[in-house]
Scaffold this active site. Structure first.
Site, PDB file in Angstrom:
ATOM      1  N   LYS A  37       0.839  -1.200   0.000  1.00 34.14           N
ATOM      2  CA  LYS A  37       0.000   0.000   0.000  1.00 34.14           C
ATOM      3  C   LYS A  37       0.879   1.257   0.000  1.00 34.14           C
ATOM      4  O   LYS A  37       2.089   1.158   0.254  1.00 34.14           O
ATOM      5  CB  LYS A  37      -0.899  -0.019   1.238  1.00 34.14           C
ATOM      6  CG  LYS A  37      -0.121  -0.026   2.547  1.00 34.14           C
ATOM      7  CD  LYS A  37      -0.983  -0.476   3.717  1.00 34.14           C
ATOM      8  CE  LYS A  37      -0.224  -0.341   5.014  1.00 34.14           C
ATOM      9  NZ  LYS A  37      -0.951  -0.939   6.145  1.00 34.14           N
ATOM     10  N   TYR A 246      17.734  29.040   7.965  1.00 36.32           N
ATOM     11  CA  TYR A 246      16.591  29.783   8.498  1.00 36.32           C
ATOM     12  C   TYR A 246      16.687  29.900  10.016  1.00 36.32           C
ATOM     13  O   TYR A 246      16.970  28.922  10.714  1.00 36.32           O
ATOM     14  CB  TYR A 246      15.285  29.069   8.150  1.00 36.32           C
ATOM     15  CG  TYR A 246      14.805  29.336   6.749  1.00 36.32           C
ATOM     16  CD1 TYR A 246      14.512  30.632   6.324  1.00 36.32           C
ATOM     17  CD2 TYR A 246      14.628  28.290   5.852  1.00 36.32           C
ATOM     18  CE1 TYR A 246      14.060  30.870   5.027  1.00 36.32           C
ATOM     19  CE2 TYR A 246      14.172  28.518   4.564  1.00 36.32           C
ATOM     20  CZ  TYR A 246      13.883  29.818   4.161  1.00 36.32           C
ATOM     21  OH  TYR A 246      13.443  30.043   2.897  1.00 36.32           O
TER      22      TYR A 246
HETATM   23  C1  LIG Z   1      -0.211  -1.881   6.773  1.00 31.07           C
HETATM   24  C2  LIG Z   1      -0.797  -3.154   7.171  1.00 31.07           C
HETATM   25  C3  LIG Z   1       0.010  -4.288   7.333  1.00 31.07           C
HETATM   26  C4  LIG Z   1       1.525  -4.219   7.308  1.00 31.07           C
HETATM   27  O1  LIG Z   1       1.949  -3.672   8.538  1.00 31.07           O
HETATM   28  P1  LIG Z   1       3.490  -3.409   8.889  1.00 31.07           P
HETATM   29  O2  LIG Z   1       3.431  -2.931  10.290  1.00 31.07           O
HETATM   30  O3  LIG Z   1       3.959  -2.370   7.941  1.00 31.07           O
HETATM   31  O4  LIG Z   1       4.212  -4.693   8.718  1.00 31.07           O
HETATM   32  C5  LIG Z   1      -0.607  -5.490   7.587  1.00 31.07           C
HETATM   33  N1  LIG Z   1      -1.967  -5.572   7.705  1.00 31.07           N
HETATM   34  C6  LIG Z   1      -2.765  -4.494   7.589  1.00 31.07           C
HETATM   35  C7  LIG Z   1      -4.225  -4.654   7.736  1.00 31.07           C
HETATM   36  C8  LIG Z   1      -2.209  -3.249   7.331  1.00 31.07           C
HETATM   37  O5  LIG Z   1      -3.002  -2.174   7.242  1.00 31.07           O
END
Ligand SMILES: *Cc1c(COP(=O)(O)O)cnc(C)c1O
Length: 344
Positions: A37, A246
């Site tokens: 994702k 800055y």
């Molecule tokens: C993002 C996500 C994962 C992966 O989690 P990590 O902590 O990045 O390993 C697994 N399951 C779900 C439902 C998620 O939203």
């Protein structure tokens, strides 16, 4: 090297695969999938999928149907699950796509049943109170009649040693055999490290694939994957008493040599690195505040550095997280669009 941008993200494909293989081995008899994702946590979902599919990964997770579309045509034999499920607006696409929705709400389940949707996944909430249907809804038969591939739940605190982990695990395990689901899946990266009781049939790592170290058990086994590098635009010498950047948050105590690099917070190198970050394996500290497109580093340690040279920012995720105050996740997903992403 392809691309012409003055900053690049060197991506280590061998490290990505080695991280997945370690997570797959830790997952024991469970299959090991991959969360890709948010554009593969900022690295690029499609190149990540291609590399992991070649290595034997079969199960992938994205968030939305837009992310499904962005992947383009998939190789045969892969499973793709859409974690946010289906809105009305997604139904035409979802009922015909190669991907499955992960149904999260009573409304989503009804929508899917009414449309006679094909195989789906289902998320059950076991105590995180984020997404997922209630355990009571399962007991009441909400899922009856669905053709479920994977029944999932998600751990809220797998990166900590707290009673919530075992509580969630027990609540999830009690659903075994109750839904007709072909598989059960609970563990993210940190959850894999909690041991075999947490693995069920399928694990879903994200962070650790990309070099994040979710728990101590993974330290020394997970290699960094994303290496930001920026080009020197200018080298300058400052005197004792001169300030930098800055708001003049840094004042030199002695004469110093600086290099000004082509990277800043608009690229995801956020202001938490101001006066705290480093480059060149700790040799070049970040001096003063991070600007939108620029940072200054002290390069006294290397008299040869000149305009046009490439400098590697120190971006090992646990250390960079401690320096910047950002989560390891944020360090990846904020990496911007101006990088040339170059797979090695
Ligand atoms: C993002 C996500 C994962 C992966 O989690 P990590 O902590 O990045 O390993 C697994 N399951 C779900 C439902 C998620 O939203």
């Amino acid at each position: 090297m392809t691309g012409t941008a003055p900053l690049r993200l060197a991506l280590d494909g061998a490290a990505l695969i080695a991280n997945w293989r370690w997570l797959a081995a830790q997952s024991g008899r469970a299959a090991c999938g991959a969360a890709i994702k948010a554009d593969g946590y900022g690295l690029g979902a499609r190149p990540v999928l291609d590399r992991l599919a070649d290595a034997g990964c079969r199960d992938f997770f994205v968030t939305t149907w837009d992310e499904v579309r962005a992947l383009g045509a998939l190789p045969d034999g892969l499973s793709l699950s859409v974690l946010h499920g289906v809105r009305d607006a997604d139904m035409a696409e979802a009922t015909t796509a190669r991907a499955r929705p992960t149904l999260n709400t009573v409304e989503q389940v009804k929508r899917w049943k009414q449309a006679g949707g094909p195989t789906c996944d289902v998320m059950v909430d076991t105590g995180m109170n984020r997404l997922g249907i209630a355990l009571q809804d399962v007991a009441d038969g909400l899922l009856d009649g669905l053709n479920i591939d994977t029944l999932m739940s998600h751990l809220a605190s797998a990166d900590e040693d707290v009673p919530q982990n075992a509580q969630q695990r027990a609540a999830f395990a009690a659903l075994a055999g109750r839904t007709g689901a072909r598989r059960m899946s609970l563990a993210n990266s940190a959850g894999i490290c909690l041991g075999p009781d947490y693995h069920f049939d399928l694990t879903r790592p994200g962070l650790a694939l990309y070099g994040g170290v979710p728990r101590g058990e993974a330290a020394g086994h997970i290699a960094p994957v994303a290496h930001p590098q920026a080009q020197v635009i200018q080298r300058r010498r400052i005197k004792a008493g001169d300030s930098v950047g800055y708001n003049a948050t840094f004042t030199a105590k002695r004469a110093m040599e600086l290099a000004i690099l082509n990277i800043g917070y608009a690229d995801g190198y956020l202001r938490g690195f101001s006066n705290r970050g480093s480059a060149g394996g700790g040799r070049f500290p970040v001096i003063g505040r991070v600007s939108m497109d620029l940072i200054a580093i002290a390069v006294d340690a290397d008299p040869a550095i000149a305009e046009g040279d490439w400098i590697a920012l120190d971006y090992a995720l646990p250390e960079a997280s401690a320096q910047s105050g950002l989560a390891q996740y944020e360090l990846l997903t904020t990496l911007g669009h101006r990088f040339d992403r170059v797979w090695m």
